[in-house]
Design a protein around this motif. Structure first.
Motif, PDB file in Angstrom:
ATOM      1  N   UNK A 102       0.840  -1.099   0.066  1.00  0.00           N
ATOM      2  CA  UNK A 102      -0.185   0.314   0.341  1.00  0.00           C
ATOM      3  C   UNK A 102       1.203   1.014   0.116  1.00  0.00           C
ATOM      4  N   UNK A 103       2.132   1.621   1.354  1.00  0.00           N
ATOM      5  CA  UNK A 103       2.508   2.398   1.424  1.00  0.00           C
ATOM      6  C   UNK A 103       3.389   2.522  -0.511  1.00  0.00           C
ATOM      7  N   UNK A 104       4.160   1.965  -0.459  1.00  0.00           N
ATOM      8  CA  UNK A 104       5.110   1.944  -1.749  1.00  0.00           C
ATOM      9  C   UNK A 104       4.467   1.899  -2.786  1.00  0.00           C
ATOM     10  N   UNK A 105       2.528   1.850  -3.689  1.00  0.00           N
ATOM     11  CA  UNK A 105       2.107   1.986  -4.502  1.00  0.00           C
ATOM     12  C   UNK A 105       1.883   3.707  -4.168  1.00  0.00           C
ATOM     13  N   UNK A 106       1.093   4.428  -3.281  1.00  0.00           N
ATOM     14  CA  UNK A 106       0.971   4.737  -2.889  1.00  0.00           C
ATOM     15  C   UNK A 106       2.373   6.365  -3.051  1.00  0.00           C
ATOM     16  N   UNK A 107       3.414   5.882  -3.288  1.00  0.00           N
ATOM     17  CA  UNK A 107       4.549   6.374  -3.402  1.00  0.00           C
ATOM     18  C   UNK A 107       4.515   7.057  -4.809  1.00  0.00           C
ATOM     19  N   UNK A 108       5.022   5.596  -5.452  1.00  0.00           N
ATOM     20  CA  UNK A 108       5.323   5.675  -6.655  1.00  0.00           C
ATOM     21  C   UNK A 108       3.927   6.450  -7.419  1.00  0.00           C
ATOM     22  N   UNK A 109       2.701   5.721  -7.456  1.00  0.00           N
ATOM     23  CA  UNK A 109       1.416   6.871  -7.478  1.00  0.00           C
ATOM     24  C   UNK A 109       1.201   8.450  -7.496  1.00  0.00           C
ATOM     25  N   UNK A 110       1.968   8.924  -6.602  1.00  0.00           N
ATOM     26  CA  UNK A 110       1.897  10.448  -5.903  1.00  0.00           C
ATOM     27  C   UNK A 110       2.848  11.191  -7.174  1.00  0.00           C
ATOM     28  N   UNK A 111       4.365  10.063  -6.805  1.00  0.00           N
ATOM     29  CA  UNK A 111       5.617  10.957  -7.970  1.00  0.00           C
ATOM     30  C   UNK A 111       5.805   9.895  -9.380  1.00  0.00           C
ATOM     31  N   UNK A 112       4.618  10.080  -9.674  1.00  0.00           N
ATOM     32  CA  UNK A 112       4.261   9.199 -10.778  1.00  0.00           C
ATOM     33  C   UNK A 112       6.094   8.313 -11.412  1.00  0.00           C
ATOM     34  N   UNK A 113       6.116   7.809  -9.864  1.00  0.00           N
ATOM     35  CA  UNK A 113       7.379   6.380 -10.353  1.00  0.00           C
ATOM     36  C   UNK A 113       7.623   5.555 -11.449  1.00  0.00           C
ATOM     37  N   UNK A 114       7.605   5.533 -11.892  1.00  0.00           N
ATOM     38  CA  UNK A 114       7.079   3.575 -13.589  1.00  0.00           C
ATOM     39  C   UNK A 114       7.362   2.493 -12.721  1.00  0.00           C
ATOM     40  N   UNK A 115       6.856   1.791 -12.250  1.00  0.00           N
ATOM     41  CA  UNK A 115       6.330   0.298 -11.001  1.00  0.00           C
ATOM     42  C   UNK A 115       5.433   0.344 -11.892  1.00  0.00           C
ATOM     43  N   UNK A 130      10.385 -16.897  -6.030  1.00  0.00           N
ATOM     44  CA  UNK A 130       9.884 -16.720  -5.070  1.00  0.00           C
ATOM     45  C   UNK A 130       8.512 -18.179  -4.761  1.00  0.00           C
ATOM     46  N   UNK A 131       8.087 -18.407  -3.611  1.00  0.00           N
ATOM     47  CA  UNK A 131       7.110 -19.658  -3.208  1.00  0.00           C
ATOM     48  C   UNK A 131       6.697 -18.617  -2.247  1.00  0.00           C
ATOM     49  N   UNK A 132       5.207 -17.940  -2.785  1.00  0.00           N
ATOM     50  CA  UNK A 132       3.981 -16.845  -1.724  1.00  0.00           C
ATOM     51  C   UNK A 132       2.430 -17.494  -1.369  1.00  0.00           C
ATOM     52  N   UNK A 133       2.148 -16.688  -0.494  1.00  0.00           N
ATOM     53  CA  UNK A 133       1.111 -17.168  -0.001  1.00  0.00           C
ATOM     54  C   UNK A 133      -0.110 -16.205  -0.985  1.00  0.00           C
ATOM     55  N   UNK A 134      -1.236 -17.099  -1.435  1.00  0.00           N
ATOM     56  CA  UNK A 134      -2.494 -16.548  -2.298  1.00  0.00           C
ATOM     57  C   UNK A 134      -2.470 -14.976  -2.259  1.00  0.00           C
ATOM     58  N   UNK A 135      -2.934 -14.698  -0.794  1.00  0.00           N
ATOM     59  CA  UNK A 135      -3.271 -13.259  -0.881  1.00  0.00           C
ATOM     60  C   UNK A 135      -2.047 -12.359  -0.962  1.00  0.00           C
ATOM     61  N   UNK A 136      -1.218 -12.687  -1.741  1.00  0.00           N
ATOM     62  CA  UNK A 136       0.041 -11.946  -1.321  1.00  0.00           C
ATOM     63  C   UNK A 136       0.035 -11.107  -2.767  1.00  0.00           C
ATOM     64  N   UNK A 137       0.380  -9.605  -3.272  1.00  0.00           N
ATOM     65  CA  UNK A 137       0.843  -8.688  -4.091  1.00  0.00           C
ATOM     66  C   UNK A 137       2.495  -8.639  -3.989  1.00  0.00           C
ATOM     67  N   UNK A 138       2.268  -7.463  -5.302  1.00  0.00           N
ATOM     68  CA  UNK A 138       3.656  -7.044  -5.167  1.00  0.00           C
ATOM     69  C   UNK A 138       3.893  -5.531  -5.763  1.00  0.00           C
ATOM     70  N   UNK A 139       4.256  -4.590  -6.041  1.00  0.00           N
ATOM     71  CA  UNK A 139       5.396  -2.941  -6.095  1.00  0.00           C
ATOM     72  C   UNK A 139       6.490  -4.131  -6.898  1.00  0.00           C
ATOM     73  N   UNK A 140       6.668  -4.083  -8.394  1.00  0.00           N
ATOM     74  CA  UNK A 140       8.093  -3.841  -9.112  1.00  0.00           C
ATOM     75  C   UNK A 140       8.175  -2.175  -9.329  1.00  0.00           C
ATOM     76  N   UNK A 141       9.619  -2.542  -8.891  1.00  0.00           N
ATOM     77  CA  UNK A 141      10.075  -1.216  -9.520  1.00  0.00           C
ATOM     78  C   UNK A 141      11.179  -0.957  -9.617  1.00  0.00           C
TER      79      UNK A 141
END
Ligand code: FAD
Length: 287
Positions: A102-115, A130-141
């Motif tokens: 949530x926090x990474x997305x907020x910064x990326x969107x507010x400052x128009x950072x490619x992600x 990576x082997x992750x639980x079903x409810x996990x998401x990610x931001x790639x930068x």
């Protein structure tokens, strides 16, 4: 006669080396005092990699500072002909409603950072390491990666010396005092005076700041290097720097395998038990 400087910097690690080089470049006379070698393996600038990223989950207000830091790292690389920064991408993983994503997305969107905002299947397709639980998401930068901290200290020192700074290794500061005319700093080798004092003593700061009533505690941080069976899948070209949130605001993070290293580095981002930097157990413990 005691020598007089514009500024004395106590501690020539990550922050102190940068301070000395930036002051010296502005033609300010500076003395940097370091208790150990410059660099050394007991401070916060040891371990070959420090993650650098722009979509800061901690708060969007950091982003302008981070952008400026990228400019300064590139300037330092150009001026010293040393590769300090590698941008191999950063992957910030966690529950969709967690602080990291949530926090990474907020910064990326507010400052128009490619992600790229990725769900679990997109992560599995692009980064099968990576082997992750079903409810996990990610931001790639893409514009994230790592700095080599020992080279960062060395390059800042090179520049500081080039611009006339005086740096003393193996000279611990025991005491400092200040009055209307400036500061006096005492080491086992002598006494120095300056108009101003900068304390960049890292984990040792509490002692030097005692008279100002600034309480600081130091915690033990453990790093691990792991050798995977398929090392080629963890090379910087295929494997990003990463952070996985395992509890709100905290988690594990790691790096690709760097040239000459037997495995990838990972660690837990969370304060652990409080220690004294001079007596801390530096070997691995069963815990
Ligand atoms: C394990 C670990 C992982 C980290 N990972 C990341 C990361 O991935 N990304 C990121 O951005 N940041 C990371 N950090 C944070 C970052 O490394 C630190 O913020 C930074 O290195 C701190 O620099 P410093 O100058 O304060 O400390 P240091 O580099 O430790 O420098 C302080 C210096 O002061 C000297 N000193 C202390 N007392 C005296 C004295 N009395 N007289 C003379 N010299 C003295 C010390 O010997 C030391 O050299 C990490 C930190 C740690 C510990």
């Amino acid at each position: 006669m005691k020598k007089h400087y514009d500024v004395i910097v106590i501690g020539v690690g990550s922050m102190g080396a940068a301070t000395c080089s930036h002051l010296a470049r502005r033609k300010i006379s500076v003395l940097g005092l370091e208790q150990f070698d410059i660099p050394h393996n007991r401070g916060a600038h040891h371990g070959l990699s420090r993650m650098i990223r722009q979509s800061y989950y901690e708060h969007a207000d950091y982003v302008p500072l981070l952008k400026r830091s990228y400019e300064l790292w590139h300037e330092l690389e150009d001026e010293t002909d040393c590769k300090i920064l590698t941008l191999n991408g950063g992957l910030y993983i966690g529950p969709a409603d967690g602080e990291i994503v949530k926090g990474s997305l907020q910064s990326a969107r507010e400052h128009h950072l490619p992600h790229q905002h990725m769900d679990r299947s997109a992560i599995a397709e692009r980064f099968p390491q990576f082997s992750l639980p079903d409810h996990f998401e990610a931001l790639f930068e893409e514009n994230a990666g790592f700095v080599v901290p020992e080279l960062a200290v060395g390059s800042h020192v090179e520049l500081a010396l080039r611009h006339g700074a005086e740096l003393h290794g193996h000279e611990a500061v025991h005491d400092w005092t200040s009055n209307a005319s400036g500061v006096t700093v005492t080491t086992h080798q002598g006494t120095y005076q300056a108009d101003r004092l900068v304390i960049t003593a890292g984990a040792w700061s509490a002692r030097l700041l005692e008279s100002l009533g600034i309480p600081l505690s130091v915690t033990r941080q453990v790093l691990a290097w792991t050798t995977p069976r398929q090392a080629e899948a963890f090379a910087p070209e295929r494997f990003p720097c990463w952070f996985i949130e395992t509890e709100p605001g905290f988690g594990h993070y790691g790096f690709p395998i760097l040239p000459g290293q037997p495995g990838f580095k990972s660690a837990l981002h969370k304060p652990s038990r409080i220690v004294d930097p001079d007596t801390v157990e530096r070997d691995p413990l069963p815990e």
